[in-house]
Scaffold this motif. Structure first.
Motif, short mmCIF file in Angstrom:
data_model
loop_
_atom_site.label_atom_id
_atom_site.label_comp_id
_atom_site.label_asym_id
_atom_site.label_seq_id
_atom_site.Cartn_x
_atom_site.Cartn_y
_atom_site.Cartn_z
N LEU A 109 46.34 52.16 34.09
CA LEU A 109 46.35 51.96 34.86
C LEU A 109 45.99 50.82 35.13
CD1 LEU A 109 46.24 55.79 36.55
CD2 LEU A 109 48.40 54.34 35.44
N SER A 110 46.25 50.17 35.47
CA SER A 110 46.03 48.91 36.08
C SER A 110 45.51 48.18 37.28
CB SER A 110 46.53 47.30 35.39
OG SER A 110 46.61 47.94 34.21
N LYS A 111 44.53 47.75 38.04
CA LYS A 111 44.36 47.63 39.49
C LYS A 111 45.44 46.72 39.93
CE LYS A 111 41.93 48.88 42.64
NZ LYS A 111 40.59 47.91 42.85
N ASN A 159 37.70 47.08 35.70
CA ASN A 159 39.18 47.40 37.02
C ASN A 159 39.25 48.79 36.71
OD1 ASN A 159 37.60 46.08 39.07
ND2 ASN A 159 38.39 44.18 38.56
N ASP A 160 39.99 48.57 35.43
CA ASP A 160 41.47 49.98 34.69
C ASP A 160 40.81 50.99 35.17
OD1 ASP A 160 43.13 47.72 34.43
OD2 ASP A 160 42.93 47.78 32.77
N ASP A 164 42.03 57.85 43.20
CA ASP A 164 41.41 56.03 42.64
C ASP A 164 39.88 55.26 41.91
OD1 ASP A 164 40.31 55.90 44.74
OD2 ASP A 164 41.87 54.02 46.12
N TYR A 166 47.31 51.05 42.04
CA TYR A 166 47.31 50.88 40.78
C TYR A 166 48.56 51.04 39.77
CZ TYR A 166 42.07 51.61 40.31
OH TYR A 166 41.08 51.97 39.83
#
Length: 640
Positions: free
Chosen positions: A627-629, A513-514, A435, A559
């Protein structure tokens, strides 16, 4: 009187041209050129099968640093080949002489490498460090030699990016000698032929430079060449006769190889004992080959006829070393002692895959390997390496015509080809994305064929060199750190397995955040050949290959995946490409990729299609995933 006449000829040749100003060069000859050959003149006189004199006169203007490789500032000699005159002059861009390099000013150095134990070849070299460009070098030398097995060739054009004002070739041969010639790649050039029965005379003028294009084949395949051979000739004290490959091989066998395969009785007994109980013929050949690898080492011998004739097998057995000729002949003798026939074979070694001229017998080659007939699948043995697997040649001698020398005469055979699927690389592994944007990975790379040949270099590297090698291999990963490396070298199946652990702190790109990352971290293909609005030359895929990749990717649990791209399949005459991303679980992907590239020589009209194929490969190899948080407070799904 003759010495005075030769001196006069030499002086006349040197002073034949006086205007070497750059401004006197026609404009078209400067286009696409790194250098311009103002004059390249070769004069040869053969007065007996063991008496030849050669004068080379070469004037070349170097327009830029890249053209300096075309100066050719050297003259080879040996105890039998003697340089009688040598001189180099340097002119500035106005054609004014600025330096004279006399015979005493030439460097005189050995012409053999550090691996040569005995060698009598030497070379005179001049060195000039320019203060500015352009400048012109006028270099002339004359040598005499009794060796007429190798006659000078006329190759009027040096290379890509070199133009020619004038090139001429004149050879006079005494009428009692029969000779043959071959004109190669003449049809596309305006060449003047003034030859007669005993005089060979060619001239070529005003040839513009050919611009080198991406994937152009070696210039050797385009350049005009004139090859000449005597039917009766001389080589380091040995007379020879050849009019075709059969008679060439017959002469080499009788004069250079016969009776040099005798072995001590104790060695024959030792080999017989080692093969006791083995009934399979190929296994016997392999055991003998491994015996040679384990009990000898390579040291070159280039002394007189020893440059062409192998050391006797009995001597190699005693001293435990030899050059390519000696070790090949020794292996041949060991096989013969067990009733297995094999043949000494002469080859042009090197990565450019030059082969023998199938329809023109001439002394050629720079290396020797061993041919073992094996029904429809001959075995080829490289006898100089202590490491190379049995029956493997690699890119040094593969896929080319060679002269196989039999007691009955010579025969042209083609060495093994490693094509497309034979050159396989399989990469499997696991990659973990953190992460914080880093990655760790465990990889296993299997290689075969020419891909094995390239990767096997790592086996002999130091730890530091190994680390540098892998850092460069994956130079797309910033801050790469190589961990443990384990190798499994399966010489029986000619396969190398590399097991590698690695990590990097910042492979993944953060976007707020991604996270944005490329699943293909370890084998992304970036190459796209240059674009040409009007391509002039055909293009070559020199060596085809196949890559299979399968990487399981573990994603950080906080994520979630965005939409995955659809599978890709591309089919073309140049090869095939497949890529897919499969969701195994909420936090695990499987990346699969396969690329096959097909070797071949392709017409220039197909170049744009090939370039488009490579552009698509680059595009899909560069596929990125978002990848989205997951916001705090939302539940996360852990890996199963």
């Amino acid at each position: 009187m003759r010495i005075l006449l030769l001196s006069l000829i030499f002086t006349t040749v040197v002073n034949a041209q006086t205007n070497y100003s750059v401004s006197s060069i026609d404009g078209p000859l400067k286009e696409n050129a790194n250098a311009v050959v103002r004059l390249d003149e070769t004069i040869v006189e053969i007065t007996a099968k063991n008496k030849m004199q050669v004068t080379n006169h070469r004037v070349i203007t170097i327009l830029k640093k890249a053209g300096e490789n075309s100066i050719k500032p050297y003259a080879f000699y040996s105890p039998n080949t003697k340089i009688t005159n040598i001189l180099a002059l340097v002119y500035n861009d106005q054609g004014e002489e600025i330096e004279k390099i006399k015979k005493k000013d030439f460097y005189d150095i050995s012409a053999v490498d550090g691996g040569t134990l005995y060698g009598d070849s030497r070379v005179k070299v001049f060195r000039y460090t320019p203060t500015s460009y352009p400048y012109t070098v006028d270099f002339t030398y004359t040598y005499t030699t009794p060796n007429t097995a190798f006659l000078p060739r006329w190759m009027p054009i040096d290379d890509y990016m070199v133009s020619v004002e004038k090139s001429s070739f004149n050879m006079k041969i005494i009428e009692s000698l029969q000779w043959r010639k071959k004109e190669k790649n003449f049809k596309d050039y305006d060449i003047i032929n003034n030859s007669s029965k005993s005089v060979i005379s060619y001239e070529m003028n005003q040839i513009p430079a050919q611009k080198k294009e991406a994937l152009s084949p070696s210039f050797y395949y385009y350049e005009p060449q004139l090859m000449i051979a005597l039917n009766e000739f001389h080589l380091e004290g040995v007379d020879g006769y050849a009019k075709d490959w059969e008679s060439m091989g017959n002469w080499q066998f009788k004069s250079l190889l016969a009776d040099r395969d005798q072995l001590p009785e104790h060695t024959v007994r030792l080999i017989t004992e080692k093969l006791s109980g083995i009934t399979d013929r190929e296994e016997k050949i392999k055991k003998i080959y491994e015996y040679v690898q384990n009990n000898t080492r390579y040291i070159s011998v280039q002394l007189g006829i020893g440059g062409w004739q192998p050391i006797a097998a009995e001597e190699v057995d005693r001293v435990k070393y030899g050059d390519c000729k000696g070790l090949t002949n020794y292996t041949k003798a060991l096989l013969k002692s067990q009733g297995i026939e094999s043949y000494y074979s002469v080859v042009h070694a090197g990565k450019s895959k030059l082969g023998m001229e199938k329809d023109f017998a001439i002394m050629q080659g720079n290396h020797v390997i061993l041919n073992v007939p094996n029904q429809e699948n001959d075995i080829w043995l490289e006898c100089t390496s202590q490491k190379i697997p049995f029956g493997f040649l690699g890119d040094f001698t593969d896929d080319r015509d060679v002269l196989v020398i039999k007691p009955s005469g010579g025969e042209i055979k083609h060495t093994h080809k490693y094509l497309n699927d034979n050159n396989l690389q399989k990469t499997v592994g696991e990659m973990v994305v953190t992460d914080t944007g880093g990655i760790t990975a465990n990889l296993e790379i299997e290689t075969y064929g020419i891909q094995y040949d390239k990767h096997a270099e790592v086996l002999s590297m130091s730890e530091k060199d190994k680390n540098d090698y892998y850092t460069e291999y994956w130079n797309n990963i910033n801050g790469l750190s190589i961990g443990e490396t384990i190798f499994d070298h399966d010489k029986n199946n000619i396969k190398l397995t590399e097991k590698i652990t690695l990590s990097a702190q910042s492979y993944v790109t953060k976007m707020g955040n991604d996270l944005l990352f490329k699943p293909n971290a370890f084998n992304a293909n970036k190459y796209v050949p240059n674009r040409y609005s009007d391509r002039k030359l055909s293009f070559e895929i020199d060596r085809g290959y196949t890559d299979n990749d399968e990487i399981d990717i573990k994603l950080p649990i906080n994520y979630k995946l965005g939409k995955l791209p659809s599978p890709v399949i591309i089919t073309s005459e140049f090869g095939n490409y497949e890529m897919s991303l499969e969701k195994i679980s909420e936090n695990q992907l499987r990346y699969k990729r396969k690329i096959q590239l097909k070797s071949g020589l392709y017409d220039k009209s197909k170049y744009d299609g090939y370039r488009d194929f490579r552009k698509k490969i680059k595009k899909y190899d560069n596929t990125k995933i978002v990848l989205s948080k997951i916001p705090q407070g939302q539940p996360t799904k852990h890996l199963k």
